[in-house]
Structure formats: structure tokens, C-alpha cells
Write an enzyme that holds these catalytic residues in place. Structure first.
Site, PDB file in Angstrom:
ATOM      1  N   PRO A  10      47.579  32.955  33.852  1.00  0.00           N
ATOM      2  CA  PRO A  10      48.460  31.994  34.499  1.00  0.00           C
ATOM      3  C   PRO A  10      47.910  30.584  34.577  1.00  0.00           C
ATOM      4  CG  PRO A  10      47.565  33.572  36.078  1.00  0.00           C
ATOM      5  CD  PRO A  10      47.219  34.075  34.716  1.00  0.00           C
ATOM      6  N   ASN A  11      48.814  29.664  34.310  1.00  0.00           N
ATOM      7  CA  ASN A  11      48.599  28.216  34.439  1.00  0.00           C
ATOM      8  C   ASN A  11      47.738  27.610  33.338  1.00  0.00           C
ATOM      9  OD1 ASN A  11      50.152  27.815  36.863  1.00  0.00           O
ATOM     10  ND2 ASN A  11      48.559  28.973  37.910  1.00  0.00           N
ATOM     11  N   ARG A  18      46.387  18.255  33.535  1.00  0.00           N
ATOM     12  CA  ARG A  18      45.979  18.001  34.928  1.00  0.00           C
ATOM     13  C   ARG A  18      44.588  18.539  35.162  1.00  0.00           C
ATOM     14  NH1 ARG A  18      51.312  20.347  36.987  1.00  0.00           N
ATOM     15  NH2 ARG A  18      52.685  18.718  36.270  1.00  0.00           N
ATOM     16  N   TYR A  23      38.734  21.239  34.376  1.00  0.00           N
ATOM     17  CA  TYR A  23      39.029  22.052  33.195  1.00  0.00           C
ATOM     18  C   TYR A  23      38.898  21.320  31.859  1.00  0.00           C
ATOM     19  CZ  TYR A  23      40.837  25.231  36.748  1.00  0.00           C
ATOM     20  OH  TYR A  23      40.950  26.071  37.831  1.00  0.00           O
ATOM     21  N   ASN A  74      40.588  35.096  29.315  1.00  0.00           N
ATOM     22  CA  ASN A  74      40.559  34.186  30.454  1.00  0.00           C
ATOM     23  C   ASN A  74      41.787  34.529  31.286  1.00  0.00           C
ATOM     24  OD1 ASN A  74      40.480  32.265  32.393  1.00  0.00           O
ATOM     25  ND2 ASN A  74      40.238  30.514  31.013  1.00  0.00           N
ATOM     26  N   ALA A  77      43.615  33.060  37.523  1.00  0.00           N
ATOM     27  CA  ALA A  77      43.454  33.530  38.907  1.00  0.00           C
ATOM     28  C   ALA A  77      43.560  35.052  39.033  1.00  0.00           C
ATOM     29  CB  ALA A  77      44.480  32.846  39.800  1.00  0.00           C
ATOM     30  N   HIS A  80      40.489  37.237  39.926  1.00  0.00           N
ATOM     31  CA  HIS A  80      39.957  37.456  41.272  1.00  0.00           C
ATOM     32  C   HIS A  80      40.764  38.466  42.072  1.00  0.00           C
ATOM     33  CE1 HIS A  80      37.824  33.934  39.976  1.00  0.00           C
ATOM     34  NE2 HIS A  80      38.941  33.225  39.927  1.00  0.00           N
ATOM     35  N   ASP A  87      42.051  48.124  35.400  1.00  0.00           N
ATOM     36  CA  ASP A  87      42.417  49.457  34.902  1.00  0.00           C
ATOM     37  C   ASP A  87      42.814  49.414  33.422  1.00  0.00           C
ATOM     38  OD1 ASP A  87      41.936  50.504  37.406  1.00  0.00           O
ATOM     39  OD2 ASP A  87      44.048  50.680  37.978  1.00  0.00           O
ATOM     40  N   GLU A  98      34.929  38.522  29.224  1.00  0.00           N
ATOM     41  CA  GLU A  98      35.603  37.705  30.242  1.00  0.00           C
ATOM     42  C   GLU A  98      35.080  36.281  30.114  1.00  0.00           C
ATOM     43  OE1 GLU A  98      34.848  39.080  34.275  1.00  0.00           O
ATOM     44  OE2 GLU A  98      35.362  37.112  35.098  1.00  0.00           O
ATOM     45  N   HIS A 100      35.555  31.925  31.366  1.00  0.00           N
ATOM     46  CA  HIS A 100      36.144  30.884  32.215  1.00  0.00           C
ATOM     47  C   HIS A 100      35.664  29.524  31.749  1.00  0.00           C
ATOM     48  CE1 HIS A 100      37.499  34.022  34.842  1.00  0.00           C
ATOM     49  NE2 HIS A 100      36.291  34.550  34.749  1.00  0.00           N
ATOM     50  N   LEU A 101      36.561  28.566  31.809  1.00  0.00           N
ATOM     51  CA  LEU A 101      36.200  27.182  31.490  1.00  0.00           C
ATOM     52  C   LEU A 101      35.216  26.639  32.524  1.00  0.00           C
ATOM     53  CD1 LEU A 101      39.887  26.359  30.976  1.00  0.00           C
ATOM     54  CD2 LEU A 101      38.228  25.811  29.199  1.00  0.00           C
ATOM     55  N   SER A 102      35.547  26.858  33.792  1.00  0.00           N
ATOM     56  CA  SER A 102      34.734  26.298  34.880  1.00  0.00           C
ATOM     57  C   SER A 102      33.661  27.295  35.302  1.00  0.00           C
ATOM     58  CB  SER A 102      35.642  25.971  36.074  1.00  0.00           C
ATOM     59  OG  SER A 102      36.265  27.148  36.563  1.00  0.00           O
ATOM     60  N   ARG A 107      32.269  27.050  42.643  1.00  0.00           N
ATOM     61  CA  ARG A 107      33.547  26.646  43.224  1.00  0.00           C
ATOM     62  C   ARG A 107      33.802  27.412  44.536  1.00  0.00           C
ATOM     63  NH1 ARG A 107      38.069  26.580  38.796  1.00  0.00           N
ATOM     64  NH2 ARG A 107      39.078  25.376  40.474  1.00  0.00           N
ATOM     65  N   ARG A 111      36.587  32.441  44.343  1.00  0.00           N
ATOM     66  CA  ARG A 111      36.451  32.556  42.877  1.00  0.00           C
ATOM     67  C   ARG A 111      35.154  33.256  42.475  1.00  0.00           C
ATOM     68  NH1 ARG A 111      40.674  29.181  41.036  1.00  0.00           N
ATOM     69  NH2 ARG A 111      41.003  27.466  42.465  1.00  0.00           N
TER      70      ARG A 111
HETATM   71  O1  CA2 Z   1      37.758  28.323  34.868  1.00  0.00           O
HETATM   72  C1  CA2 Z   1      38.626  29.071  34.407  1.00  0.00           C
HETATM   73  O2  CA2 Z   1      38.840  29.204  33.212  1.00  0.00           O
HETATM   74  C2  CA2 Z   1      39.561  29.812  35.385  1.00  0.00           C
HETATM   75  O3  CA2 Z   1      39.818  31.107  34.842  1.00  0.00           O
HETATM   76  C3  CA2 Z   1      40.825  28.975  35.463  1.00  0.00           C
HETATM   77  C4  CA2 Z   1      41.828  29.513  36.481  1.00  0.00           C
HETATM   78  C5  CA2 Z   1      41.162  29.736  37.829  1.00  0.00           C
HETATM   79  O4  CA2 Z   1      42.076  30.344  38.731  1.00  0.00           O
HETATM   80  C6  CA2 Z   1      39.924  30.612  37.713  1.00  0.00           C
HETATM   81  O5  CA2 Z   1      39.334  30.729  38.992  1.00  0.00           O
HETATM   82  C7  CA2 Z   1      38.929  30.002  36.755  1.00  0.00           C
HETATM   83  C8  CA2 Z   1      42.971  28.493  36.684  1.00  0.00           C
HETATM   84  C9  CA2 Z   1      43.642  28.033  35.456  1.00  0.00           C
HETATM   85  C10 CA2 Z   1      44.525  26.890  35.817  1.00  0.00           C
HETATM   86  O6  CA2 Z   1      44.440  25.932  34.795  1.00  0.00           O
HETATM   87  C11 CA2 Z   1      44.940  24.693  35.051  1.00  0.00           C
HETATM   88  C12 CA2 Z   1      44.713  23.761  34.074  1.00  0.00           C
HETATM   89  C13 CA2 Z   1      45.165  22.476  34.258  1.00  0.00           C
HETATM   90  C14 CA2 Z   1      45.847  22.130  35.405  1.00  0.00           C
HETATM   91  C15 CA2 Z   1      46.075  23.083  36.378  1.00  0.00           C
HETATM   92  C16 CA2 Z   1      45.619  24.374  36.189  1.00  0.00           C
END
Ligand code: CA2
Length: 144
Positions: A10-11, A18, A23, A74, A77, A80, A87, A98, A100-102, A107, A111
């Protein structure tokens, strides 16, 4: 032919539009292009997908497990919160990295826990878009 499925949750479709401080500025299309080039050089078939829906990710993990493709996941959210993805990884037998960008550990505390890490082959986080290429290189020796 060896295969890798890159699954984004998601997202992540908002990448590059943004929150660049968290990110980065690359879009998901940029990340796909760089991974497709890497996969071509390695002789690997790469499928790249994104969904905001947990069930799609469950279906795609099962599909990868059935076909013997490795997975770079990836899960956003859902990382978490999702027992369903835990499963699916366990039940499908898919080899999953697995990613993650961040750096999720630098954080918010919510997370810091992943429902996926225990059933993943390994975890990469904190390197921005390079987390994807690092994960690709890491999964290669583990592909069936
Ligand atoms: O760091 C990552 O890749 C995450 O998986 C990104 C998820 C976050 O919930 C994880 O804790 C860490 C969120 C992705 C949302 O991406 C956005 C990108 C641009 C603007 C808003 C959200």
C-alpha cells in the site's frame, strides 16, 4: 528461466510524489526500470507489481510459491500488521526477501516489528531505491 516477482504494498504507488526525505525521489516506475535492466543482465524474468490490497499480495505470494519464483517484498504498512502475509509466505514455500526503502528501526516504534521477517530469507532496509537492487542481488543465489 529463473524468475523474481517484485511485490509492492500500500501507498508505494505514491513514491516520488511525496515524503522525499523519507522515501527518496525515485518513482516506482524508476525502480522497476532499473531492476528490469539488472534482471535482463542476469538472465532472470522479472515481474513487478503494486497493490493497495492485502489479498492481492496474498494471491501473488501464493502464485510465486507455486511457480518457483523468488519474491522481493516491500509490503509497506502491512509489514507491521499482517498475519495473512506471514501465513502466505510460510504456506506457499516462496523464498522471500523482505525489503524497505527507509530504515524502519530509526523510525516510530510501531515500525520496529515485522510480522514477515521470521518467515523471510532475509531483510534489507534503509538504502532507499538501492534496497531493491541489493535485495535482487541477495536473492539470486537462492533461486531454485
Ligand atoms: O520504508 C519502506 O519501504 C516502508 O515499507 C514504506 C511503507 C511504511 O509503512 C513502512 O513502515 C516502511 C510506506 C509506504 C508509503 O510510501 C509513500 C511514498 C510516498 C508518499 C507517501 C507514502
Amino acid at each position: 528461466m529463473k524468475a523474481v516477482h517484485v511485490l509492492n504494498g500500500p501507498n508505494l504507488n505514491l513514491l516520488g510524489t511525496r515524503e522525499p526525505a523519507t522515501y527518496g525521489t525515485a518513482t516506482l516506475a524508476d525502480i522497476e526500470a532499473s531492476l528490469q535492466a539488472r534482471a535482463k543482465a542476469a538472465g532472470v524474468a522479472l515481474t513487478f507489481r503494486q497493490s493497495n490490497h492485502e489479498g492481492d499480495l496474498v494471491d501473488w505470494i501464493q502464485e510465486a510459491g507455486k511457480s518457483g519464483a523468488g519474491v522481493l517484498l516491500n509490503a509497506g504498512a502491512f509489514t507491521h500488521t499482517s498475519i495473512a502475509l506471514h501465513d502466505a509466505i510460510k504456506g506457499s514455500g516462496a523464498i522471500v526477501v523482505e525489503l524497505h526503502l527507509s530504515n524502519v528501526f530509526a523510525r516510530e516504534p510501531f515500525r520496529h516489528h515485522s510480522t514477515l521477517s521470521a518467515v523471510a530469507k532475509g531483510v534489507i532496509c534503509g538504502f532507499g531505491a538501492a534496497s531493491y537492487t541489493l535485495a535482487f542481488d541477495a536473492i539470486l543465489p537462492h533461486l531454485p
